[in-house]
Design a protein around this motif. Structure first.
Motif: not given
Length: 673
Positions: A577, A471-472, A568-574, A432
């Motif tokens: 969104r 950024s993503n 991974e929390k970032t992927n769950q959030d992705l 990330t």
């Protein structure tokens, strides 16, 4: 001249010119002088201008070109344009034949042909007239380049005879003859322009030109080498190639040994050895030999892998190898964090292109070859495409060179690299925060096989990331027009196209969205299997290890990668969104199985069918929950047998006590559901 007289004269001239074209370009037996041909062509052009009501898209005048194409339309192939498995030694060809003999225990014939180095094309004919020409594209979908195909003199607009199928496709390779390529480059140099590097790339670029008049001026050529359709008359590949020759196609000739029927592995080897030397005398480039099983029944019995037919293989000639200086070793970071060492070389020409960089693959390869900065190295093109370092000239090594030390930290973000047990490559785990990974993941997300977002390319993504606009991948859907217009060289129309492309991408089906997410080891095929099995992103996210490995062809490595990704929390959030922006995270109704009546059952299909085509029958199996297999094995539940099916497949099914059913019985199974 009245209307009736004009119509008769136009038709007569067209028929004459079609015949003269065929005699000159395909048979190499000109029947009239170039001047007389040109005079007749001009007469036809003048009549067509005076009487536009008799316009014909397959008139010989269309070979002159002149049409301007704004955009090439995407076309889905009726039959996938698969690639061939490549062999680089004769031992691999022997192994290929051994695998075939395990499935078909009978005498087989093989057809050997040249592997032309050009642009693959599929051309559809309806009622004897050229209907559509489509590029390979991604193998499933190509581009409609019909106007450019029509300019190629060796491709007939109208077929000879009357025994051809009403609707069929013929495939081949469009290429630029060496003499044409040399003249084109001489003209460019004289004008002060850069010369083109090789005929293959020049032919490919020419077919993408939007002015067919320019395409016509390039004098491209084409060999055709494969027929596809439901009602082909011949029982073998060679029979149908001879039929195609009679219809007016330029196909490989047995007289000059460009095609040969071989009855043994020794004859195949003899053909390959002949062309390994004789290829240098050809007026066009080839990069190998293609070997095909001749019988269509045997081809059907052998079937396909996910990427290529089992009944064909390509022998690639040994790549050209050159020596040059390795100046420095640098490192690239891929979208998954994989670190690839790259050799920066003193420029050297290999197979017609200038090579400045070549892959060193991984740390093990560098250590195995003992490669050091400052070495003189041997470089070749793998498959004559991708440059790679294959060895070191130790006699030329300076004494002071030290052993190369592989990096321990990411060259982009400084994060300590990791290397998992059993893997060859090092990885940067900072997915990330590492710029090349951020850019790479977004570029993968927008790519043609994934979200296919029009108006958005790699350069624009790079600029957006550098400007900290995104950024993503989810950030793309937050973009506003004012943001986009701030980018350099971004005009109003381009900004609108980009934003419209993002809106359109929201209708991309779930299986492609899943592929676009960039989960390690989850390619197109795996994404499709996961989507059809679990039917939603929520079900995949909630799946445990046993659930995942229970899916066909999902192994331990893929299962663990999926679990790690969603942990991974970032992927769950992705995902959350992207869902809020309206992307498809459930299987659409059109992709849902028609029923589950065949759930848990495996089928092999062989032969010719009357009520539905073989392709339709295969689709029925998958859409009703069944699994389609390429060959009979202990895991096969049913063999659906049509007419003229391969005897070996039938015998194998009988020996293994596989249930054999006919077309009507199979369809009844579905109808009862």
């Amino acid at each position: 001249m009245n209307t009736d007289e004009a119509k008769n004269k136009i038709e007569a001239l067209r028929n004459e010119l079609h015949t003269y074209n065929y005699s000159y370009y395909v048979l190499s037996k000109p029947e009239i002088s170039d001047y007389d041909f040109d005079m007749k062509l001009k007469e036809l052009q003048k009549l067509e201008e005076e009487f536009p009501q008799f316009d014909d898209p397959n008139s010989p005048t269309k070979k002159v070109g002149g049409d301007i194409t704004d955009k090439f339309q995407k076309v889905r192939h009726s039959y996938p344009m698969m690639s061939l498995s490549n062999s680089y030694s004769f031992d691999e060809i022997r192994e290929w034949e051994t695998r075939i003999k395990k499935t078909i225990d009978e005498e087989l014939e093989y057809v050997c042909e040249l592997k032309y180095d050009g642009v693959a094309i599929g051309i559809q004919y309806i009622n004897g007239f050229l209907h559509k020409g489509v590029t390979r594209g991604d193998g499933t979908t190509g581009e409609d380049v019909t106007t450019n195909v029509k300019t190629i003199s060796t491709i007939p607009l109208k077929l000879h005879g009357s025994d051809f199928p009403d609707d069929f496709e013929i495939r081949g390779e469009i290429f630029m003859p060496l003499e044409v390529f040399s003249k084109l480059n001489a003209d460019r140099v004289e004008r002060g322009e850069d010369a083109y590097m090789n005929p293959r790339n020049t032919a490919s670029g020419t077919m993408k030109l939007q002015d067919s008049g320019v395409v016509a001026s390039r004098n491209l050529d084409c060999f055709l080498y494969g027929l596809y359709g439901e009602n082909l008359q011949g029982k073998s590949h060679y029979q149908n190639m001879e039929a195609a020759r009679n219809w007016g196609f330029k196909v490989p000739s047995i007289e000059n040994r460009q095609i040969e029927v071989c009855k043994s592995i020794e004859e195949i080897e003899k053909f390959i050895n002949h062309w390994a030397e004789a290829r240098h005398d050809l007026p066009f480039e080839i990069d190998g030999v293609v070997i095909k099983v001749n019988s269509y029944a045997a081809q059907d019995e052998l079937g396909f892998t996910a990427k290529s037919p089992r009944w064909a293989s390509a022998y690639k000639f040994k790549a050209q190898q050159e020596e040059t200086l390795l100046k420095k070793i640098t490192f690239q970071v891929g979208r998954t964090g994989a670190i690839t060492p790259v050799a920066n070389l003193k420029p050297v020409i290999i197979a017609g292109t200038t090579v400045k960089r070549a892959s060193l693959h991984n740390a093990d390869q560098i250590e195995r070859l003992d490669i050091r900065e400052g070495d003189t190295v041997f470089v070749e093109k793998g498959g004559e495409i991708i440059p790679k370092v294959v060895g070191v000239d130790f006699e030329k090594r300076p004494q002071h060179l030290s052993v190369f030390e592989y990096i321990t930290n990411c060259p982009e973000c400084g994060t300590a690299l990791v290397r998992s047990e059993g893997e060859a490559q090092h990885y940067c785990p900072n997915d990330t925060g590492c710029p090349p990974q951020i850019k790479g993941r977004i570029e993968h997300f927008i790519s043609r096989k994934a979200m296919n977002i029009d108006g958005l390319g790699a350069e624009t993504v790079d600029a957006m990331v550098d400007a900290e606009m995104i950024s993503n991948m989810a950030d793309l859907y937050d973009l506003q027009k004012d943001d986009v217009l701030k980018l350099e060289r971004m005009a109003e129309k381009s900004a609108n196209n980009l934003l419209e492309g993002l809106v359109t991408s929201k209708s991309i089906p779930f299986e492609r969205v899943l592929f676009a997410m960039g989960i390690r080891f989850v390619g197109e095929t795996v994404a499709k299997k996961l989507a059809r099995h679990f039917k939603s992103i929520d079900a995949i996210q909630a799946a445990g290890y046993e659930d995942l490995v229970g899916v066909d062809e999902i192994g331990e490595r893929i299962a663990n990668s999926i679990i790690d990704f969603f942990a991974e929390k970032t992927n769950q959030d992705l995902v959350a969104r992207l869902r809020s922006h309206g992307l498809q995270f459930e299987l659409g109704e059109e992709a849902m199985p028609a029923s589950s009546v065949l759930e848990g059952k495996s089928f092999v299909v062989s032969g010719v069918f009357t009520r539905v085509s073989r392709n339709e029958l295969k689709k029925l199996i998958e859409s009703n929950g069944g699994k389609l297999l390429g060959g009979v094995s202990k895991n096969t539940d049913y063999l659906v047998a049509g007419e003229n099916m391969g005897p070996s497949k039938l015998k194998k099914a009988q020996d293994m006590e596989v249930q054999i059913i006919d077309e009507s019985t199979f369809l009844k199974m579905i109808e009862e559901a």
